[in-house]
Design an enzyme around this catalytic site. Structure first.
Site, mmCIF file in Angstrom:
data_model
loop_
_atom_site.group_PDB
_atom_site.id
_atom_site.type_symbol
_atom_site.label_atom_id
_atom_site.label_comp_id
_atom_site.label_asym_id
_atom_site.label_seq_id
_atom_site.Cartn_x
_atom_site.Cartn_y
_atom_site.Cartn_z
ATOM 1 N N LYS A 131 0.862 -1.176 0.000
ATOM 2 C CA LYS A 131 0.000 0.000 0.000
ATOM 3 C C LYS A 131 0.901 1.229 0.000
ATOM 4 O O LYS A 131 1.756 1.378 0.879
ATOM 5 C CB LYS A 131 -0.890 -0.024 1.236
ATOM 6 C CG LYS A 131 -1.751 1.208 1.388
ATOM 7 C CD LYS A 131 -2.734 1.036 2.531
ATOM 8 C CE LYS A 131 -3.489 2.307 2.801
ATOM 9 N NZ LYS A 131 -4.419 2.162 3.931
ATOM 10 N N ARG A 152 1.451 9.872 6.189
ATOM 11 C CA ARG A 152 1.567 8.432 6.418
ATOM 12 C C ARG A 152 2.857 7.846 5.812
ATOM 13 O O ARG A 152 2.985 6.646 5.642
ATOM 14 C CB ARG A 152 0.361 7.709 5.815
ATOM 15 C CG ARG A 152 -1.010 8.208 6.297
ATOM 16 C CD ARG A 152 -2.053 7.112 6.193
ATOM 17 N NE ARG A 152 -3.437 7.556 6.209
ATOM 18 C CZ ARG A 152 -4.061 8.086 7.266
ATOM 19 N NH1 ARG A 152 -3.413 8.281 8.396
ATOM 20 N NH2 ARG A 152 -5.333 8.425 7.175
ATOM 21 N N GLU A 166 7.218 -6.963 1.097
ATOM 22 C CA GLU A 166 6.034 -6.816 1.956
ATOM 23 C C GLU A 166 5.051 -7.961 1.703
ATOM 24 O O GLU A 166 4.460 -8.505 2.631
ATOM 25 C CB GLU A 166 5.342 -5.467 1.687
ATOM 26 C CG GLU A 166 6.102 -4.252 2.197
ATOM 27 C CD GLU A 166 5.923 -4.016 3.693
ATOM 28 O OE1 GLU A 166 5.280 -4.842 4.360
ATOM 29 O OE2 GLU A 166 6.447 -3.005 4.192
ATOM 30 N N LYS A 210 -2.445 -1.475 -3.677
ATOM 31 C CA LYS A 210 -3.286 -0.290 -3.575
ATOM 32 C C LYS A 210 -2.448 0.968 -3.666
ATOM 33 O O LYS A 210 -1.439 1.034 -2.975
ATOM 34 C CB LYS A 210 -3.995 -0.365 -2.226
ATOM 35 C CG LYS A 210 -4.907 0.752 -1.941
ATOM 36 C CD LYS A 210 -5.486 0.544 -0.579
ATOM 37 C CE LYS A 210 -6.239 1.797 -0.231
ATOM 38 N NZ LYS A 210 -6.553 1.846 1.146
ATOM 39 N N SER A 232 -10.287 5.856 -4.007
ATOM 40 C CA SER A 232 -11.173 7.019 -4.079
ATOM 41 C C SER A 232 -10.732 8.048 -5.122
ATOM 42 O O SER A 232 -11.569 8.611 -5.832
ATOM 43 C CB SER A 232 -11.246 7.675 -2.706
ATOM 44 O OG SER A 232 -9.945 8.030 -2.244
ATOM 45 N N TYR A 271 -15.557 1.376 -6.162
ATOM 46 C CA TYR A 271 -16.783 2.068 -5.751
ATOM 47 C C TYR A 271 -17.872 1.937 -6.819
ATOM 48 O O TYR A 271 -19.015 2.274 -6.572
ATOM 49 C CB TYR A 271 -16.468 3.545 -5.446
ATOM 50 C CG TYR A 271 -15.488 3.668 -4.290
ATOM 51 C CD1 TYR A 271 -15.942 3.544 -2.986
ATOM 52 C CD2 TYR A 271 -14.118 3.834 -4.501
ATOM 53 C CE1 TYR A 271 -15.055 3.613 -1.912
ATOM 54 C CE2 TYR A 271 -13.226 3.912 -3.439
ATOM 55 C CZ TYR A 271 -13.701 3.804 -2.152
ATOM 56 O OH TYR A 271 -12.822 3.856 -1.098
HETATM 57 C C1 PBG Z 1 -6.912 3.020 5.903
HETATM 58 C C2 PBG Z 1 -7.411 3.027 4.499
HETATM 59 C C3 PBG Z 1 -7.333 4.069 3.577
HETATM 60 C C4 PBG Z 1 -7.944 3.610 2.407
HETATM 61 C C5 PBG Z 1 -8.389 2.317 2.649
HETATM 62 N N1 PBG Z 1 -8.029 1.968 3.947
HETATM 63 C C6 PBG Z 1 -6.851 5.463 3.742
HETATM 64 C C7 PBG Z 1 -5.436 5.760 3.903
HETATM 65 O O1 PBG Z 1 -4.576 4.899 3.983
HETATM 66 O O2 PBG Z 1 -5.148 6.953 3.990
HETATM 67 C C8 PBG Z 1 -8.073 4.397 1.144
HETATM 68 C C9 PBG Z 1 -9.117 3.908 0.173
HETATM 69 C C10 PBG Z 1 -9.433 4.863 -0.918
HETATM 70 O O3 PBG Z 1 -8.748 5.873 -1.137
HETATM 71 O O4 PBG Z 1 -10.416 4.586 -1.619
HETATM 72 N N2 PBG Z 1 -7.890 2.533 6.808
#
Ligand code: PBG
Length: 325
Positions: A196, A218, A235, A250, A276, A315
């Site tokens: 991620k 983050r 990972e 992701k 998103s 989504y």
């Molecule tokens: C953390 C989490 C995130 C997303 C899924 N799980 C946010 C992040 O890491 O900042 C992002 C998913 C998306 O952008 O659609 N719980």
């Protein structure tokens, strides 16, 4: 003179193209992410994700039934508690919003699709980080593992079929596996967000889940987009050694190379999360009339599948599943 070589022969008609298409989407491999918020009486639109809402418990149930009827393979729930605190108490509270919503959804559609829970703390902490903090304000990796383990057990107890840890802490899969096994949930699979990235494509999610970090970023736990490719593979490998049953990459579209390399390396199912920002970009451009929304959605999903994803979080899952039916 030599005869012209004609690859176009196989693309001349729609039936020919359909016959030779190597990449096919199916509703069962789509997973719909859903947000449920505590203490609201009506679903709330998410400003930066037109078409996506923060659900009430009731509207969530309806959305899950619609997804199931469309043949969607699974849903993944994100909870937004009414109150947040430093340790993210809502994450493992048996009465916490995601736990009660998991139970609702499991009862409503638990035979028709797979009910998953995102296991993390950022939606539940007042500081918005994915873990608990040290006195110096850094994320405390090992103290966070205990919180994740407790949250995963609470989610399994509430009815989650699968837990999906997304915080990128070292050792999170091992800690969760051990806790699930000890508490009688040895049969619950872990779908790990293994690779991620610290991505700006998560921006709109932070509106949806109200989880923007209140300070810092983050970057000390999620991966650097420019980091070595081996880091992603490492990972993934570590998560598998710790007991992950499936792995996730992701975001999706900016990381198709990583999806392919992971697919080639592992034997377990590989998921990809069309996040998103990927959603928001297409919706915004389409709203301006700048691109053909429906074709772009299908093309992006086909690209993710072709790169090697066996499952895709999107989504658009319900809409696309209906279209594929
Ligand atoms: C953390 C989490 C995130 C997303 C899924 N799980 C946010 C992040 O890491 O900042 C992002 C998913 C998306 O952008 O659609 N719980």
């Amino acid at each position: 003179m030599f005869p012209v070589v004609r690859p176009r022969r196989l693309r001349r008609t729609a039936p020919l193209r359909r016959l030779v298409a190597g990449t096919r989407l199916h509703p069962a491999e789509l997973i719909l992410p859903l947000f449920v918020k505590e203490g609201i009486t009506e679903a709330q639109p998410v400003r930066s994700m037109p078409g996506v809402v923060q659900h009430t418990r009731d509207s969530l149930r309806e959305a899950v039934v619609e997804a199931a009827e469309a043949g969607v393979g699974g849903v993944i729930l994100f909870g937004i508690p009414a109150r947040k605190d430093a340790r993210g108490s809502g994450a493992d509270d048996p009465e916490g919003i995601v736990q009660v919503a998991l139970a609702d959804v499991r009862k409503e559609a638990g035979e028709a699709l797979v009910v998953m829970a995102d296991t993390c703390l950022d939606e539940y902490t007042d500081h918005g980080h994915c873990g608990v903090l040290t006195a110096a304000g850094e994320v405390d990796n090992d103290a966070t593992l205990e919180r994740y383990a407790s949250a995963a057990v609470a989610q399994a107890r509430a009815g989650a079929h699968v837990v999906a840890p997304s915080g990128m802490m070292d050792g999170q899969v091992g800690a969760i596996r051990a806790a699930l096994d000890t508490d009688g949930f040895a049969e619950i699979p872990i779908l790990s967000y293994s690779a991620k990235y610290a991505s700006a494509f998560f921006g709109p999610f932070r509106d949806a889940a109200e989880c923007a970090p209140q300070f810092g970023d983050r970057n000390a736990y999620q991966q650097d987009p420019a980091g070595p490719i081996g880091e992603a593979l490492r990972e993934v490998r570590l998560d598998l050694e710790e007991g992950a049953d499936a792995v996730m990459i992701k975001p999706a579209m900016a990381y198709l190379d990583i999806i392919r390399q992971v697919r080639d390396m592992v034997e377990v199912p590989v998921a990809a999360y069309q996040v998103s920002g990927e959603y928001a970009m297409v919706e915004a451009a389409a709203a301006n009339g700048w691109l053909d929304r429906d074709r772009v959605i299908m093309e992006s999903l086909v690209a993710i599948k072709r790169a090697g994803a066996d499952m895709i979080m999107s989504y658009w899952a319900t809409e696309v599943a209906r279209k594929l039916a």
